[in-house]
Design a protein around this motif. Sequence first.
Motif, PDB file in Angstrom:
ATOM      1  N   THR A 173       0.835  -1.212   0.000  1.00 58.57           N
ATOM      2  CA  THR A 173       0.000   0.000   0.000  1.00 58.57           C
ATOM      3  C   THR A 173       0.862   1.252   0.000  1.00 58.57           C
ATOM      4  OG1 THR A 173      -1.727  -1.184   1.230  1.00 58.57           O
ATOM      5  CG2 THR A 173      -1.838   1.220   1.217  1.00 58.57           C
ATOM      6  N   LEU A 174       1.860   1.265   0.889  1.00 59.92           N
ATOM      7  CA  LEU A 174       2.772   2.420   0.920  1.00 59.92           C
ATOM      8  C   LEU A 174       3.528   2.543  -0.399  1.00 59.92           C
ATOM      9  CD1 LEU A 174       4.238   2.119   4.551  1.00 59.92           C
ATOM     10  CD2 LEU A 174       2.611   3.832   3.704  1.00 59.92           C
ATOM     11  N   GLY A 175       3.964   1.383  -0.925  1.00 58.08           N
ATOM     12  CA  GLY A 175       4.677   1.399  -2.207  1.00 58.08           C
ATOM     13  C   GLY A 175       3.816   1.916  -3.342  1.00 58.08           C
ATOM     14  N   TYR A 176       2.513   1.538  -3.296  1.00 57.49           N
ATOM     15  CA  TYR A 176       1.598   2.006  -4.339  1.00 57.49           C
ATOM     16  C   TYR A 176       1.492   3.529  -4.345  1.00 57.49           C
ATOM     17  CZ  TYR A 176      -2.796   3.096  -6.663  1.00 57.49           C
ATOM     18  OH  TYR A 176      -3.746   3.656  -7.471  1.00 57.49           O
ATOM     19  N   PHE A 177       1.286   4.096  -3.142  1.00 53.32           N
ATOM     20  CA  PHE A 177       1.138   5.556  -3.074  1.00 53.32           C
ATOM     21  C   PHE A 177       2.446   6.267  -3.420  1.00 53.32           C
ATOM     22  CE2 PHE A 177      -2.465   4.339  -0.278  1.00 53.32           C
ATOM     23  CZ  PHE A 177      -3.468   5.043  -0.947  1.00 53.32           C
ATOM     24  N   ILE A 178       3.558   5.684  -3.015  1.00 52.65           N
ATOM     25  CA  ILE A 178       4.845   6.302  -3.337  1.00 52.65           C
ATOM     26  C   ILE A 178       5.108   6.241  -4.845  1.00 52.65           C
ATOM     27  CG2 ILE A 178       7.347   6.076  -3.056  1.00 52.65           C
ATOM     28  CD1 ILE A 178       6.781   5.063  -0.191  1.00 52.65           C
ATOM     29  N   LEU A 179       4.896   5.047  -5.425  1.00 50.79           N
ATOM     30  CA  LEU A 179       5.115   4.907  -6.869  1.00 50.79           C
ATOM     31  C   LEU A 179       4.114   5.725  -7.671  1.00 50.79           C
ATOM     32  CD1 LEU A 179       5.922   1.098  -7.165  1.00 50.79           C
ATOM     33  CD2 LEU A 179       7.478   3.010  -7.516  1.00 50.79           C
ATOM     34  N   ASN A 180       2.886   5.814  -7.146  1.00 54.27           N
ATOM     35  CA  ASN A 180       1.872   6.613  -7.842  1.00 54.27           C
ATOM     36  C   ASN A 180       2.291   8.070  -7.898  1.00 54.27           C
ATOM     37  OD1 ASN A 180      -0.681   6.391  -9.162  1.00 54.27           O
ATOM     38  ND2 ASN A 180      -1.573   7.586  -7.513  1.00 54.27           N
ATOM     39  N   ALA A 181       2.878   8.539  -6.808  1.00 52.45           N
ATOM     40  CA  ALA A 181       3.375   9.923  -6.796  1.00 52.45           C
ATOM     41  C   ALA A 181       4.537  10.095  -7.769  1.00 52.45           C
ATOM     42  CB  ALA A 181       3.805  10.302  -5.382  1.00 52.45           C
ATOM     43  N   ILE A 182       5.368   9.055  -7.863  1.00 52.84           N
ATOM     44  CA  ILE A 182       6.496   9.120  -8.805  1.00 52.84           C
ATOM     45  C   ILE A 182       6.012   9.046 -10.243  1.00 52.84           C
ATOM     46  CG2 ILE A 182       8.565   7.886  -9.582  1.00 52.84           C
ATOM     47  CD1 ILE A 182       8.995   7.029  -6.677  1.00 52.84           C
ATOM     48  N   PHE A 183       4.986   8.198 -10.482  1.00 54.22           N
ATOM     49  CA  PHE A 183       4.501   8.001 -11.845  1.00 54.22           C
ATOM     50  C   PHE A 183       3.606   9.134 -12.341  1.00 54.22           C
ATOM     51  CE2 PHE A 183       5.294   3.331 -11.215  1.00 54.22           C
ATOM     52  CZ  PHE A 183       6.262   3.254 -12.196  1.00 54.22           C
ATOM     53  N   LYS A 184       3.122   9.960 -11.436  1.00 55.17           N
ATOM     54  CA  LYS A 184       2.239  11.046 -11.861  1.00 55.17           C
ATOM     55  C   LYS A 184       2.893  11.947 -12.913  1.00 55.17           C
ATOM     56  CE  LYS A 184      -0.710  14.747 -10.056  1.00 55.17           C
ATOM     57  NZ  LYS A 184      -1.155  15.469  -8.839  1.00 55.17           N
ATOM     58  N   PRO A 185       4.125  12.438 -12.685  1.00 59.83           N
ATOM     59  CA  PRO A 185       4.761  13.224 -13.740  1.00 59.83           C
ATOM     60  C   PRO A 185       5.081  12.405 -14.982  1.00 59.83           C
ATOM     61  CG  PRO A 185       6.275  12.868 -11.899  1.00 59.83           C
ATOM     62  CD  PRO A 185       4.924  12.441 -11.444  1.00 59.83           C
ATOM     63  N   LEU A 186       5.341  11.089 -14.793  1.00 56.59           N
ATOM     64  CA  LEU A 186       5.587  10.235 -15.954  1.00 56.59           C
ATOM     65  C   LEU A 186       4.338  10.105 -16.819  1.00 56.59           C
ATOM     66  CD1 LEU A 186       7.818   7.273 -14.692  1.00 56.59           C
ATOM     67  CD2 LEU A 186       8.394   9.025 -16.361  1.00 56.59           C
ATOM     68  N   ARG A 187       3.165  10.016 -16.158  1.00 56.76           N
ATOM     69  CA  ARG A 187       1.907   9.947 -16.904  1.00 56.76           C
ATOM     70  C   ARG A 187       1.686  11.218 -17.718  1.00 56.76           C
ATOM     71  NH1 ARG A 187       0.024   7.357 -12.148  1.00 56.76           N
ATOM     72  NH2 ARG A 187      -0.834   9.318 -11.353  1.00 56.76           N
ATOM     73  N   LYS A 188       2.053  12.348 -17.125  1.00 57.22           N
ATOM     74  CA  LYS A 188       1.904  13.612 -17.853  1.00 57.22           C
ATOM     75  C   LYS A 188       2.865  13.669 -19.034  1.00 57.22           C
ATOM     76  CE  LYS A 188      -0.015  16.383 -14.105  1.00 57.22           C
ATOM     77  NZ  LYS A 188       0.058  17.629 -13.328  1.00 57.22           N
ATOM     78  N   LEU A 189       4.075  13.133 -18.836  1.00 58.08           N
ATOM     79  CA  LEU A 189       5.023  13.079 -19.948  1.00 58.08           C
ATOM     80  C   LEU A 189       4.513  12.151 -21.053  1.00 58.08           C
ATOM     81  CD1 LEU A 189       8.469  12.916 -18.098  1.00 58.08           C
ATOM     82  CD2 LEU A 189       7.684  14.735 -19.625  1.00 58.08           C
TER      83      LEU A 189
END
Length: 641
Positions: A173-189
């Motif tokens: 769960t913690l990994g999901y939220f951390i990775l989701n925060a990391i992937f957010k700018p990647l999704r925009k890219l």
Amino acid sequence: MTNNNKTGLSLKTQIYGLIFILISISFFARLIIDIENTKAYFIEQMSVHANDAATNLGLSISPYTDEENLVIAETMIAAIFDSGYYHSIRFIDTQGTILIERENPKKAAEIPIWFVTLFELPQVIESSEVNGGWNIAGTLIIQSHPGLSYEKLWKHTINTCVSSLILLFISLTLGYFILNAIFKPLRKLEHQALSVTNKQFIINNDVPFSKELRTVTKAMNNMVRNLNATFQSLSEHSEGLSQKVFQDELTKLGNRRAFENQFSATQKGMTNEDVSSLLFISLDSLSPINKRFGFSAGDSYVFEVKNLIKNCFSHSQESEIFRISGGTFILMLNVGIEYRQEMLDNLTIQLSQKHIKELGSQYATLTAIDYSNDCALSDLLSRLDTTPTAIDIASDANSPAISFSKWRDVINCVIVDRNINFSVQPIVTYNNEIEYYELFSNVLHNTKPLNNSQMFTMAERLELTVDLDKALISALLDLNLVHYDKPIAVNLAKQSLYNEDFIQWLDAISKKANEKSLQLIFEIKETVIIDSQEQATHVIAKLKQMGFKVCIEHFAINLTSIKYLQGLNIDYVKLDGGFTNDLNNIDDQYFLKTLITLTHGLGIKFIACLIEDQQTYEILKENKCEYFQGRYIAEPSLCND
């Protein structure tokens, strides 16, 4: 019709998958190691227990090993055995005779067989010699019972699993939220990159915190700005060239040069049986108005006539209007004779109702003439210029009219019977590889082929276009086209493109086409796109989702800005045939090269059509055109099963 964007695994899925695999391996490895360690502990405990019991019990029963006191020894052994920790206790004399024996065959309760098999505990046997005075009376053998150890090991395993799963869930769960925060700018890219491939130039203003992602984001933004600037510059440049070479400065209509090119292109596409019309509208009062009221009044007069003509023919997709001189408009009209006559009568009435009161003169005069594919333009213009104000239709006698009611019957017959022959013409690359085939429908009426342009114009007028397009596509899919390993292009009319039911019907057709391994491309006229750009963008996006490709035909015919391409996710543009009519002119070549550069910059494939000779073909190749269509390349051929 596969979509390459949907193949492969996303980076997010790969990382999530990798983390899940690593955590799962760690979880099971930790669990197994913990169980093995606990198992070793229990084995050691059983060994110590058995050894202590053998030693202590041996000492305790040593005074009672004779026959008279053996009962006491047996009682003492029974007391120890009843604790349940031992599988068996045996007292054997020196000759090997079993004097006392206790055995507990009970197995571990409620322990799964697979667990016992997987983590089998070894037999732990300890022994001790029992002295009877100064002599050895016998041997005491004790075997530990693994049941209690199995029960403790099983409970320990369950507790370890539960605690590990809870930790695993919390970590994921913690990994999901951390990775989701990391992937957010990647999704925009990713969205920005996909937008560029879809001809949209979006700036990402959300700069991420991570240094590497921030660098990539800034680089992407700079690239998008440069692409947008290049596109805008080339668009404005092509628009300027178009206005200079092919456009009337005042009315923004095509000029004489554009008309001559379009007339030549239309004639090249006509069969021997086809007949089209030219309408000559003369503004006889323009010169007197300019002299008496000034050029501003004359310009207003020209605009008024232009708007009147456009309003009369706005509902016809098969009409093009040009201003070939100061006081002369000419209209190219390719419709059925009766429909054409109705439009001419309507325009005549409109013109006759207007007068120049101050001059007491006629508002404008109208002359019309039909032509076939062997008529010389100079002869037609001469006849139009010298014909009196009455309308002159030169070829009516050779072209029997089909009434509106008859057209309805003919088109309905095509829709129901689907008695349609097809021919195809290839679009090839510069090295003669086929890119796709364009489909042409051939419908006979009274043993003579119907003019496709007239048939579709009448279908549009009678609101039968959607049903006609469905019939044509269905008839195509009924053919056995396994020998066509390249896509086939079908023309799509305006009424069909913007009909929601038709688009939903195409969704089912896409599945049927996939089953037959047939790829479809839809060719759409540029005027259809420009008339409703926002709606066209939405519909084309749906077609792309279904797996179809899209081509804009008659590209650049509107002589307006081609900035509409930005944000329009299309695969091909097909240059209007009028622009390949005479490429010897350096201005035409420069205009052509600008269009090719612009479309290539957007990732759109550029097709030149109506190529009739080697010289035109060579000029197109020199200007980096990569796709070609025309009789010089290949004649249309019948499409057989």
